[in-house]
Design an enzyme around this catalytic site. Structure first.
Site, PDB file in Angstrom:
ATOM      1  N   THR A  19       0.823  -1.208   0.000  1.00 50.55           N
ATOM      2  CA  THR A  19       0.000   0.000   0.000  1.00 50.55           C
ATOM      3  C   THR A  19       0.862   1.265   0.000  1.00 50.55           C
ATOM      4  O   THR A  19       2.048   1.233   0.315  1.00 50.55           O
ATOM      5  CB  THR A  19      -0.936   0.020   1.228  1.00 50.55           C
ATOM      6  OG1 THR A  19      -0.150   0.046   2.419  1.00 50.55           O
ATOM      7  CG2 THR A  19      -1.845  -1.199   1.239  1.00 50.55           C
ATOM      8  N   ASP A  20       0.224   2.379  -0.335  1.00 53.01           N
ATOM      9  CA  ASP A  20       0.914   3.669  -0.318  1.00 53.01           C
ATOM     10  C   ASP A  20       0.642   4.372   1.014  1.00 53.01           C
ATOM     11  O   ASP A  20       0.063   3.783   1.932  1.00 53.01           O
ATOM     12  CB  ASP A  20       0.488   4.521  -1.519  1.00 53.01           C
ATOM     13  CG  ASP A  20      -1.006   4.825  -1.544  1.00 53.01           C
ATOM     14  OD1 ASP A  20      -1.683   4.679  -0.502  1.00 53.01           O
ATOM     15  OD2 ASP A  20      -1.493   5.217  -2.616  1.00 53.01           O
ATOM     16  N   ALA A  21       1.023   5.625   1.108  1.00 59.20           N
ATOM     17  CA  ALA A  21       0.877   6.372   2.361  1.00 59.20           C
ATOM     18  C   ALA A  21      -0.582   6.533   2.781  1.00 59.20           C
ATOM     19  O   ALA A  21      -0.875   6.733   3.955  1.00 59.20           O
ATOM     20  CB  ALA A  21       1.538   7.740   2.227  1.00 59.20           C
ATOM     21  N   VAL A  24      -3.731   2.546   0.642  1.00 59.64           N
ATOM     22  CA  VAL A  24      -4.388   1.940  -0.516  1.00 59.64           C
ATOM     23  C   VAL A  24      -3.317   1.280  -1.384  1.00 59.64           C
ATOM     24  O   VAL A  24      -2.190   1.775  -1.487  1.00 59.64           O
ATOM     25  CB  VAL A  24      -5.154   3.019  -1.322  1.00 59.64           C
ATOM     26  CG1 VAL A  24      -5.804   2.433  -2.559  1.00 59.64           C
ATOM     27  CG2 VAL A  24      -6.198   3.695  -0.438  1.00 59.64           C
TER      28      VAL A  24
END
Length: 152
Positions: A19-21, A24
């Protein structure tokens, strides 16, 4: 013979590192997951990685036929979050004697979250000329299509 569902319906656990920050799934993960699902499908079907992919441990020589990716696409339908347990449905299709693609759908319960497509072309490893698919991959494609109606 095992049902195609055994090698065409898989699961994928989404990890924090996927996931990203914002928590997601990061966009580049989808195509990696598509390829990994294809690899797992081949293994479940009974095809050893070393017979398809170069560089496997203990491999005496690389496969005579390479299967480079010549096209890929990704569609994101809904956000995928860490800890989601996705069902992965593969839909392989032979396009011609030396080319095939694998469509991947990622489901969370009954909802399609993302879709990907990876197209491969068979080439001789030495000459880089187009050639027929390896027999094992061709058999996997044929077995994957059993029971499906295709248009003429």
């Amino acid at each position: 013979m095992t049902s195609p569902d055994h090698w065409l319906k898989l699961e994928r656990q989404v990890h924090f590192g996927d996931t990203d920050a914002a928590g997601v799934m990061h966009f580049h993960q989808l195509l990696r997951w598509c390829h990994e699902a294809w690899e797992e499908s081949l293994e479940r079907y009974g095809i050893a990685a070393g017979s398809v992919f170069p560089g496997c441990r203990g491999q005496q020589r690389w496969p005579a036929v390479a299967l480079p990716v010549v096209h890929c696409q990704a569609d994101f339908k809904r956000p995928v979050h860490g800890s989601d347990r996705l069902q992965v449905h593969l839909k392989p299709q032979r396009l011609d004697p030396g080319c095939f693609e694998v469509r991947s759908e990622f489901h969370l319960d009954a909802t399609v979250m993302a879709c990907g497509l990876v197209r491969h072309l068979a080439i001789h490893s030495d000459s880089r000329e187009r050639c027929a698919l390896p027999e094992t991959v061709d058999l996997w494609l044929e077995a994957s299509a059993l029971g499906q109606i295709t248009s003429l």
